[in-house]
Each structure stands twice: as C-alpha cells, then as structure tokens.
Design an enzyme around this catalytic site. Structure first.
Site, PDB file in Angstrom:
ATOM      1  N   GLU A 274     -23.010  35.381 -12.676  1.00 45.87           N
ATOM      2  CA  GLU A 274     -21.827  35.473 -13.549  1.00 45.87           C
ATOM      3  C   GLU A 274     -21.328  34.054 -13.708  1.00 45.87           C
ATOM      4  O   GLU A 274     -20.676  33.511 -12.814  1.00 45.87           O
ATOM      5  CB  GLU A 274     -20.740  36.335 -12.897  1.00 45.87           C
ATOM      6  CG  GLU A 274     -21.155  37.748 -12.577  1.00 45.87           C
ATOM      7  CD  GLU A 274     -21.214  38.629 -13.813  1.00 45.87           C
ATOM      8  OE1 GLU A 274     -20.921  38.147 -14.921  1.00 45.87           O
ATOM      9  OE2 GLU A 274     -21.575  39.804 -13.665  1.00 45.87           O
TER      10      GLU A 274
ATOM     11  N   CYS B 200     -12.811  32.943 -16.083  1.00 47.33           N
ATOM     12  CA  CYS B 200     -14.006  32.693 -16.893  1.00 47.33           C
ATOM     13  C   CYS B 200     -13.951  33.416 -18.230  1.00 47.33           C
ATOM     14  O   CYS B 200     -14.719  33.106 -19.123  1.00 47.33           O
ATOM     15  CB  CYS B 200     -15.230  33.139 -16.113  1.00 47.33           C
ATOM     16  SG  CYS B 200     -15.025  34.810 -15.561  1.00 47.33           S
TER      17      CYS B 200
ATOM     18  N   GLU C 160     -21.625  43.549 -13.231  1.00 51.39           N
ATOM     19  CA  GLU C 160     -20.863  43.966 -12.049  1.00 51.39           C
ATOM     20  C   GLU C 160     -19.916  45.096 -12.446  1.00 51.39           C
ATOM     21  O   GLU C 160     -19.411  45.133 -13.564  1.00 51.39           O
ATOM     22  CB  GLU C 160     -20.092  42.777 -11.478  1.00 51.39           C
ATOM     23  CG  GLU C 160     -21.054  41.721 -10.958  1.00 51.39           C
ATOM     24  CD  GLU C 160     -20.388  40.627 -10.140  1.00 51.39           C
ATOM     25  OE1 GLU C 160     -19.302  40.173 -10.496  1.00 51.39           O
ATOM     26  OE2 GLU C 160     -20.990  40.221  -9.131  1.00 51.39           O
TER      27      GLU C 160
END
Ligand code: NAD
Length: 481
Positions: free
Chosen positions: A248, A282, A460
């Site tokens: 990620e 992010c 996820e």
C-alpha cells in the site's frame, strides 16, 4: 519500553535506544530499543515456532481470540487515543476515532476467519473428487508507516492471525509506542507467545532489521504500507525467495469539482478528505481541479473554511490540525509551496510554517490554499503530505480526466457532479483503486482498500482481505468407484 518477542518483553540485543518524541514540542515520551539483526532473527524464530501450533488451531478459536483483542482495544479507547495523539500529533478526536477504526478491522477479520471456505469442484472424472482448501502462507513480515500507528498495525496483523499466519512487525520509527500497547492488549486477549512479535528500530537501523526478514525463506509474505521507493526496494530484495507482497504505497489523489457539482458538498468533502491528520494520509486529495465556471465561488468558500481551522497541539481539545510528524515533513511542504509560488501560483490562505514563541523548530504548518497551480509544479507531481490545497482550473471533462491520470500513482480519486451519466463515465475512466463520488470519506473495514500502478497491489479489508494471507491448495482424491 521494550521489544515483544516470543511472548516476552526484551531489550534490544545491542543495547541501543531510540527516543520517541512528541511532535508538538520535541519532548521525550519514551525510549524503545534501536534493534539489530539478532533481534529480527529472534523474532522470526519465535514466529516460525508459533506458526506450527497457531495454524492448526480451529478458525473459531482464532476468531474468539481476535474478538477478545477487539474488545480490549475498544475498552482502552481513551488511553490508546491519547497515546496515538501524543506520539503522532493528530488531534485527540482523531486519535480516538483511529482506535475504533483499528478495532473495526480486528472484529471484521475475526468474523472472516470463520468464513474462509474452500471449494468442492465438479469433477471432470467419475473416479476422482476435486477440492480446493485455503491454508495460511506462513510467517508474515509487517512494516508500517507513522500516520496511522494503530490502524496500519491492526489492518495487517488481524487478517494475518485470522488466516492462521504468525507475524514479525517493525512499526514506524516515529510511532512505535501504539504498536507495543496494542500487542500488550493482544497478549492479554489470549494471543499465544510468538504469534505476534514486535521489533522497534530507528530509520537508520531499520534496514538491518528488515533485511533479515527479506532474505530469510521462512518469511513467506511481506505486508507493507509506506512510500513507493521503499515498497519497490522490498519487492526487489524479497525476490530471491519469491515472497508474496501486499504493498500500500504513495498516492497523488486528484479531487475534481465539475460545473454541475453541489459546491457546498464539494467544499465539505474536500475539508474532510484533505485536512484529516493535517493532510498526512495517503488518500488525501493532493491536486484539486475546479471547473472554470465555479472556480471563484469554490475558492472563496474554501478559503473561508480553511482560514477558520484551528492549529495546535493534540493536547488542546479545540485543535483541528496538529503538528506535522517531523522536520523532514515540514521542509517538504515548504519546498512545495516555494516551488509553486516561484512558478506563478498565488497563496490565498496560509503558505508558511507557524513559529511558536520559544519553540526553535516548530512543526506546525498553516493550512494553505494555492490557486493557479499547474501540472509541472512539485505539489502536483509529488505527494505533499501536509495541509496544502493546490487548486487548478479546468474547462473540459476529457482533459481533466487525462490530467488526473497523468501520474505514476493510482490510489484514490474524488469527484463531485450531479450528473448520473458523468458519474459512470468518470468513475470508470479514473486509473485508481478507490473513487469517492460526491463523498470525501470512504474508508471502512468492509470495503477493499488499495491502489493500482505505483500505488501498489493487494487489498486490505473487505471479503478480499484474507486472500493475500492464504494460498489455495488443490486436493485430488482418486480411486472412487
Ligand atoms: P516510508 O516508506 O519512509 O516508511 C514506512 C515504513 O518503512 C517505516 O516503518 C520505515 O521505517 C520503513 N522503512 C524505511 N526505509 C526502509 C528500508 N530501507 N527497508 C525497510 N523498511 C524501511 O514512509 P513514511 O514516510 O513513513 O509514510 C508516508 C508514506 O506512506 C506516504 O508516501 C504515504 O502515501 C504512504 N502511505 C500509504 C498508505 C496506503 O494505504 N497506501 C497509507 C499510509 C501511508
């Protein structure tokens, strides 16, 4: 504080210390071990030993332990929230919110553990029966960033344990205390010795720890959240033992406001998406594109909201934006603003570091709105990871979509429009893993989180979240008459 290896709290083998400080004023919170290769190996030995029994425990029993862990996290919401805010700097309301967000993944994967069904495959042969079963991949190495000290650990360790894997983890050097607190609760919840092992290290010594795991064939998977350069390094250096990878990585999210958008809702969505954690997520919008026709109205409303944001330490309950995580982070934001202004952008609000009397190196940056930003500026090409909104005008849908996609990254994107046809056109055209449509907040344990292109791979959360921690074994039984 100490490392947690094989169910024991241990000093680092080399007796070095790493100071964990409060980003609001640089004061010392605690020391943790600045570990080395011997600690990494001890953690891995413990995880490998524990794997043999953890993998054979029934899924229902593993789920029960994870549920206990979830309950313990929720019960300690206040303390954990304060700890997150203290070491990471986010306002206390956000620290508390992160605890529940982290706990939601633990609960979700406790439930998913009992639903990891296999398949009975219709056999093409009369005398054979075909099945597919799921098995844990083995020891998982987890490396996490500082911006969500609880959620990142939970989002990786919970699915690993649910799948039957054991874990060695290296939390971010700026925020290792939350990880240690979470593992203490896991121990009290009944997670057996060796199933979770935490090794702390400074940024300088992190490669000494992680390289041990990269090179060892017993580690079967790496789950990493962080920057794209480090993700690429992990992919390269784990290739010799062909480990599975969930990466990620960085994003560069576009936020597009079309001329038919609900402007109030768009401003609201941008405030929520951009200023959470001071812009240090992010999925924060990094580039804001606003249609020419609504540009000035949008910027005026946005500027009013941004100038009203209250900046201050997490300990002050009225703070909405805390300090940035460290000096390196503030310098990057300053560089982006300087670069934009030097290329013709104009500062509407903010634009500089906030110096507090008596604090030589303030980590506070004023919430900022820039207009006239272009694609060539650093703030459009790189993740700023701070409270800066660069606004770029656009005229044509196809051009703004092309601009939004003109980046190596592809984590999240947002757009606001009231047109149903445009919703489908744009959502399908955007190259990213997550799209917020008339919505600025989308994270949920039930939804798949992850990116495309250089934002990484793997998902996820959601029903897909266990897949990366299990392999599929095909069983073929013959001799059936
Ligand atoms: P980072 O990549 O510098 O650090 C992340 C982790 O990697 C830390 O634990 C660090 O110690 C470790 N690390 C650093 N160098 C390493 C090396 N050589 N070998 C092994 N491990 C190493 O990132 P950061 O500054 O901590 O976090 C910010 C970045 O993370 C941003 O780019 C952000 O977009 C990304 N991020 C992504 C997501 C996501 O879900 N995609 C979530 C949060 C943050």
């Amino acid at each position: 504080m100490r490392n947690f290896i094989a169910g024991d709290w241990t000093d680092g083998c080399e007796n070095r210390q790493l100071a964990v400080t409060d980003p609001s004023d640089g004061s010392l919170i605690a020391n943790v071990p600045d570990s080395g290769a011997a600690d990494a190996k001890a953690a891995l030995d413990a995880a490998q030993t524990a794997f043999n029994s953890w993998r054979t425990m029934s899924a229902r029993d593993r789920a029960g332990i994870l549920k206990n862990w979830h309950d313990a996290i929720v019960a300690h919401r206040e303390d954990l929230g304060r700890l997150i805010s203290r070491e990471q700097g986010k306002p206390l309301a956000e620290g508390r919110g992160e605890v529940l967000y982290a706990a939601s993944y633990v609960e979700w994967f406790a439930e998913q553990a009992t639903r990891a069904n296999g398949e009975v495959i219709p056999s093409p042969f009369g005398n054979k029966r075909l099945l597919a079963v799921r098995e844990p991949v083995g020891v998982v190495a987890v490396v996490t960033p500082w911006n969500f000290p609880a959620a990142m650990i939970a989002r990786k360790i919970a699915p690993a344990l649910a799948a039957g894997c054991t874990v060695v983890a290296k939390p971010a050097e700026d925020t290792p205390l939350t990880a240690l607190a979470l593992v203490k609760l896991a121990q009290e919840a009944g997670v057996p010795a060796g199933v979770i092992n935490i090794v702390t290290a400074s940024r300088e010594r992190t490669p000494t720890v992680v390289d041990v795991w990269l090179g060892d064939e017993r580690v079967r998977k790496i789950s990493f959240t962080g920057s794209t350069p480090v993700g690429k390094h992990l992919a390269r250096d784990s290739a010799s033992t062909l480990k599975r990878l969930s990466l990620e990585l960085g994003g560069n999210a576009p936020f597009i406001v079309f001329d038919d958008a609900n402007i109030e809702a768009a401003v609201e969505g941008l405030m929520a998406a951009k200023f959470r954690n001071g812009g240090q997520t992010c999925v924060c919008p990094n580039r804001v594109y606003v249609h020419d026709v609504v540009h000035d109205t949008f910027v005026a409303k946005l500027a009013e909201r941004v100038s009203a944001l209250k900046v201050g330490p997490a300990s002050d309950p009225t703070s909405q934006i805390g300090p940035m995580i460290n000096e390196r982070a503030v310098q990057k934001i300053e560089r982006h603003v300087r670069d934009a202004v030097s290329q013709g952008a104009r500062i509407v609000v903010g634009g500089e570091r906030i110096r507090k009397p008596g604090a030589p190196q303030s980590a506070y940056f004023a919430p900022t709105v820039l207009v006239g930003t272009t694609h060539s500026m650093a703030c459009s090409c790189e993740e700023t990871f701070g409270p800066v909104v660069p606004v770029t005008r656009f005229h044509v849908e196809s051009e703004v979509v092309a601009q939004a996609n003109a980046t190596p990254f592809g984590l999240a994107a947002y757009f606001y429009t009231e047109s149903p046809a445009r919703i489908w056109r744009v959502a399908e055209a955007l190259e990213c893993g997550i799209v917020g449509i008339n919505e600025g907040v989308f994270s949920a344990e039930a939804a798949p989180f992850g990116g495309v292109k250089e934002s990484g791979y793997g998902r996820e959360g959601s029903v897909h979240g266990l897949d990366d921690y299990q392999h599929i074994k095909y069983l073929c039984q013959g001799g059936i008459q």
